[in-house]
Design a protein around this motif. Structure first.
Motif, PDB file in Angstrom:
ATOM      1  N   ALA A  55       0.843  -1.196   0.000  1.00  0.00           N
ATOM      2  CA  ALA A  55       0.000   0.000   0.000  1.00  0.00           C
ATOM      3  C   ALA A  55       0.872   1.238   0.000  1.00  0.00           C
ATOM      4  N   LEU A  56       0.535   2.201  -0.862  1.00  0.00           N
ATOM      5  CA  LEU A  56       1.118   3.535  -0.776  1.00  0.00           C
ATOM      6  C   LEU A  56       0.298   4.295   0.255  1.00  0.00           C
ATOM      7  N   LYS A  57       0.976   4.882   1.263  1.00  0.00           N
ATOM      8  CA  LYS A  57       0.259   5.468   2.391  1.00  0.00           C
ATOM      9  C   LYS A  57       0.640   6.931   2.587  1.00  0.00           C
ATOM     10  N   ASP A  58      -0.370   7.744   2.800  1.00  0.00           N
ATOM     11  CA  ASP A  58      -0.181   9.131   3.190  1.00  0.00           C
ATOM     12  C   ASP A  58      -0.553   9.209   4.662  1.00  0.00           C
ATOM     13  N   GLY A  59       0.463   9.182   5.526  1.00  0.00           N
ATOM     14  CA  GLY A  59       0.202   9.033   6.950  1.00  0.00           C
ATOM     15  C   GLY A  59      -0.309   7.641   7.220  1.00  0.00           C
ATOM     16  N   GLU A  60      -1.473   7.544   7.842  1.00  0.00           N
ATOM     17  CA  GLU A  60      -2.062   6.230   8.112  1.00  0.00           C
ATOM     18  C   GLU A  60      -3.053   5.813   7.039  1.00  0.00           C
ATOM     19  N   PRO A  62      -4.147   4.596   3.426  1.00  0.00           N
ATOM     20  CA  PRO A  62      -3.696   4.060   2.139  1.00  0.00           C
ATOM     21  C   PRO A  62      -4.340   4.828   0.997  1.00  0.00           C
ATOM     22  N   VAL A  63      -3.555   5.195  -0.007  1.00  0.00           N
ATOM     23  CA  VAL A  63      -4.098   5.922  -1.154  1.00  0.00           C
ATOM     24  C   VAL A  63      -4.061   5.101  -2.430  1.00  0.00           C
ATOM     25  N   GLU A  64      -3.275   4.022  -2.453  1.00  0.00           N
ATOM     26  CA  GLU A  64      -3.276   3.128  -3.606  1.00  0.00           C
ATOM     27  C   GLU A  64      -2.666   1.802  -3.187  1.00  0.00           C
ATOM     28  N   VAL A  65      -3.177   0.733  -3.774  1.00  0.00           N
ATOM     29  CA  VAL A  65      -2.645  -0.611  -3.530  1.00  0.00           C
ATOM     30  C   VAL A  65      -1.979  -1.105  -4.809  1.00  0.00           C
ATOM     31  N   LEU A  66      -0.750  -1.588  -4.686  1.00  0.00           N
ATOM     32  CA  LEU A  66       0.000  -2.081  -5.844  1.00  0.00           C
ATOM     33  C   LEU A  66       0.170  -3.594  -5.728  1.00  0.00           C
ATOM     34  N   GLY A  67      -0.135  -4.298  -6.807  1.00  0.00           N
ATOM     35  CA  GLY A  67       0.032  -5.739  -6.848  1.00  0.00           C
ATOM     36  C   GLY A  67       1.168  -6.132  -7.770  1.00  0.00           C
ATOM     37  N   PRO A  68       1.281  -7.411  -8.093  1.00  0.00           N
ATOM     38  CA  PRO A  68       2.361  -7.891  -8.961  1.00  0.00           C
ATOM     39  C   PRO A  68       2.425  -7.126 -10.280  1.00  0.00           C
ATOM     40  N   PRO A  82      13.225  12.471   0.022  1.00  0.00           N
ATOM     41  CA  PRO A  82      12.557  11.441   0.825  1.00  0.00           C
ATOM     42  C   PRO A  82      11.232  11.036   0.183  1.00  0.00           C
ATOM     43  N   PRO A  83      10.799   9.807   0.386  1.00  0.00           N
ATOM     44  CA  PRO A  83       9.528   9.357  -0.216  1.00  0.00           C
ATOM     45  C   PRO A  83       8.363  10.239   0.218  1.00  0.00           C
ATOM     46  N   ALA A  84       7.571  10.684  -0.736  1.00  0.00           N
ATOM     47  CA  ALA A  84       6.382  11.495  -0.428  1.00  0.00           C
ATOM     48  C   ALA A  84       5.258  10.625   0.121  1.00  0.00           C
ATOM     49  N   LEU A  85       5.292   9.332  -0.183  1.00  0.00           N
ATOM     50  CA  LEU A  85       4.317   8.374   0.323  1.00  0.00           C
ATOM     51  C   LEU A  85       5.062   7.186   0.914  1.00  0.00           C
ATOM     52  N   GLY A  86       4.580   6.679   2.031  1.00  0.00           N
ATOM     53  CA  GLY A  86       5.164   5.467   2.587  1.00  0.00           C
ATOM     54  C   GLY A  86       4.708   4.249   1.816  1.00  0.00           C
ATOM     55  N   VAL A  87       5.455   3.150   1.945  1.00  0.00           N
ATOM     56  CA  VAL A  87       5.094   1.884   1.292  1.00  0.00           C
ATOM     57  C   VAL A  87       5.100   0.795   2.356  1.00  0.00           C
ATOM     58  N   GLU A  88       3.945   0.136   2.526  1.00  0.00           N
ATOM     59  CA  GLU A  88       3.795  -0.893   3.558  1.00  0.00           C
ATOM     60  C   GLU A  88       3.311  -2.197   2.929  1.00  0.00           C
ATOM     61  N   ARG A 123       1.622   9.923  -9.422  1.00  0.00           N
ATOM     62  CA  ARG A 123       1.773   9.800  -7.968  1.00  0.00           C
ATOM     63  C   ARG A 123       1.623  11.167  -7.298  1.00  0.00           C
ATOM     64  N   GLY A 124       2.065  12.225  -7.987  1.00  0.00           N
ATOM     65  CA  GLY A 124       1.895  13.559  -7.429  1.00  0.00           C
ATOM     66  C   GLY A 124       0.434  13.923  -7.281  1.00  0.00           C
ATOM     67  N   ARG A 125      -0.364  13.587  -8.311  1.00  0.00           N
ATOM     68  CA  ARG A 125      -1.803  13.843  -8.224  1.00  0.00           C
ATOM     69  C   ARG A 125      -2.430  12.973  -7.158  1.00  0.00           C
ATOM     70  N   LEU A 126      -1.973  11.738  -7.063  1.00  0.00           N
ATOM     71  CA  LEU A 126      -2.542  10.787  -6.127  1.00  0.00           C
ATOM     72  C   LEU A 126      -2.372  11.254  -4.694  1.00  0.00           C
TER      73      LEU A 126
END
Length: 580
Positions: A55-60, A62-68, A82-88, A123-126
């Motif tokens: 998951a791409l996360k803005d704080g807590e 999730p703003v998008e889920v990435l799969g294979p 630094p990453p503008a979005l976290g990845v979990e 990703r910037g728009r996201l």
């Protein structure tokens, strides 16, 4: 993972692919691991998801889920920040990764450079997309509303619009109305009315309004659903302003853009455009309910376009008619495009020479647009009758219902008119009258028990080859139960959520049971949508099945809760109607 099938790598020469294969590192992360920290150390690798989801996360949030097959880390590499979005990691994840020097070598290929630069923009728009969607629509109001008397002439109204630089005026009176620039074109100029025509004769009354604290995504869904370009905003009884589709466009990649383009869009591109829009809304956190409303509004606009084109070719209709939709489209619960369900209702018979080709044109146009024909044949090309015959058919279904036939035809009770001018009140009344008959409700209850949740002994999930069918085993039974109990309550509601709430208010279904089914429907609808979007992303045809073991622990828990809710209401229904 075959790199030769992953965009943009599939455009690379074989020698470049060999280098990427040789220099790829494999890494695994457990569920919950922070692969990249928002605002933390800049990324040192380009990452490609091989298995699992992140998951791409803005704080807590999730703003998008990435799969294979999806890349991440490249915005931080490109910007050196630094990453503008976290990845979990949402589940155990395996990735392929390449050091940044390999990434910058990859950018020497034009296809790859274009892909990652476009991805950076996306990703910037996201990052700001989710926040924008939940912004109160009232924040877009820029000026106080302008009013005009209903006795003023359209010439005076046009002059005032031009002087004030606005595209609408509110028309005083009870009820309040609105006059837009589109009304001046379509209702005045196109009809040849004189400039002296009173505004009150061409204004829209009553107007549609929403509270100023309505989230943008809800306002957006309402505008698309109604095909309107001006939205009146109120605080209590007071009108505070009007926003237009152009006010919303800077805030998001708007479905209103696609709504405006439907009339001139090449039909073969419609499905692709809708799928892209659905993915964007879903990734932005818009609820599946509202996505369904948006897509239904777009489909309505497409049908109206096809009807307009058919009438332009065939001439004015010889008698009034209504083009109606039913099933998921009638309930406004479509997301990705599914089979079409539609029919024609005519004020009288004997005009096949006109309505047969009209039906062929609309059904054929929908097929061309990517909406496949109904496997059961429930389309206007076959289902086309005078209103009186429709009423008689409905009454026959309800007075002496055959269980198997009713299982197929109950979707007709979700009917909704989309085009034409013929009112369908007699059909609606026939449905509500038929719902008072015990034999009809008994067979409708039988139909609601036809599809069961996949629960076995001790509440364990039974799969079919490792899969569960979300439409047949989850969504269909909730839809059928909602239809049954809403009709028992005498409600004309069409949407599943509205039907469940009507049943609870009418006392035919417990409030707890209705709330649990509504929550379950929203979850299963979203789960199916997520799976279908992922299938499209990976080049597979979307389907209704998901692999049970591919679900996260949280998704499995919510699925079990939903299945139990369905099972309990079905068991209570069986007891209530003495069904086995």
């Amino acid at each position: 993972m075959d790199l030769a099938r992953i965009p943009p790598l599939k455009a690379l020469p074989e020698a470049a692919l060999e280098r990427l294969r040789a220099q790829a590192e494999r890494a695994t992360y457990p569920e919950g691991a922070e692969i990249l920290v928002q605002g933390g150390e800049p990324a040192r690798h380009l990452y490609l998801v091989a298995q699992g989801r992140v998951a791409l996360k803005d704080g807590e949030r999730p703003v998008e889920v990435l799969g294979p097959g999806r890349f991440f880390g490249f915005p931080s590499l490109l910007l050196g920040e630094p990453p503008a979005l976290g990845v979990e990691a949402l589940e155990p994840v395996e990735v392929l990764r390449w050091p940044k020097e390999v990434f910058f070598w990859l950018l020497t290929f034009p296809e790859a450079a274009r892909f990652f630069l476009e991805g950076l923009s996306e990703r910037g728009r996201l990052q700001g997309f989710r926040a924008n969607l939940f912004t109160p629509v009232g924040r877009l109001v820029r000026r106080a509303p302008l009013f005009i008397a209903p006795t003023a002439t359209v010439e005076e109204a046009a002059r005032k619009m031009a002087q004030e630089g606005v595209s609408s005026l509110l028309v005083e009176g009870e009820p309040l109305g609105i006059l837009t620039d589109r009304d001046l074109r379509n209702r005045v100029l196109a009809q040849g009315l004189p400039p002296s025509t009173p505004v009150g004769e061409v204004a829209t009354r009553p107007l549609f309004a929403l509270p100023t604290d309505t989230p943008l995504y809800e306002a957006l869904a309402a505008m698309v659903e109604r095909g309107i370009h001006h939205l009146v905003l109120v605080e209590g009884e007071r009108v505070v302003g009007v926003v237009t589709h152009t006010d919303l466009l800077p805030s998001m990649e708007s479905p209103l853009v696609l709504l405006r383009r439907v009339e001139r869009l090449e039909l073969s591109r419609y499905a692709e455009e809708v799928a892209r829009l659905v993915a964007h809304l879903f990734q932005g956190g818009v609820s599946p309910w509202d996505i369904g409303r948006v897509v239904a509004g777009l489909n309505d606009a497409l049908i109206k376009r096809l009807l307009k084109e058919a009438e332009a070719r065939l001439g004015p209709p010889p008698v009034p008619y209504s083009f109606m939709v039913f099933g998921s489209e009638g309930r406004r619960e479509q997301a990705l495009l599914t089979d079409q369900d539609n029919a024609l209702v005519l004020s009288e018979g004997g005009h096949e020479a006109y309505f047969a080709p009209l039906a062929e044109a609309v059904v054929g146009g929908l097929i061309q647009a990517g909406i496949p024909e109904c496997k059961g044949g429930y389309m206007a090309t076959r289902w086309r009758m005078p209103l009186k015959e429709w009423v008689d058919t409905f009454r026959r279904w309800m007075e002496a219902p055959e269980p198997k036939a009713l299982l197929e035809t109950q979707i007709f009770f979700d009917l909704r008119p989309v085009g034409g001018s013929l009112p369908l009140a007699p059909l609606e009344e026939a449905i509500l009258q038929g719902a008072k008959r015990g034999v009809f409700l008994y067979h409708l209850a039988q139909a609601a028990l036809e599809f069961r949740p996949p629960l076995g002994l001790f509440g364990r999930v039974r799969t079919e080859g490792g899969f569960i069918d979300l439409k047949r085993q989850a969504l269909a039974p909730i839809v059928a139960l909602a239809r049954l109990y809403a009709l028992m309550a005498g409600s004309p509601a069409k949407g599943t959520g509205a039907r469940l709430r009507a049943a609870a208010q009418g006392g035919t279904l417990s409030r707890e049971g209705a709330e649990r089914l509504e929550e379950a429907f929203g979850f299963f609808f979203g789960l199916r949508l997520k799976a279908q979007l992922q299938a499209l992303e990976e080049g597979r045809p979307p389907e209704n099945r998901v692999r049970w073991e591919a679900l996260s622990p949280g998704e499995k828990r919510r699925a079990l809760e939903g299945f139990r809710a369905i099972q309990e209401v079905q068991e209570n229904t069986a007891v209530r109607f003495q069904l086995r």
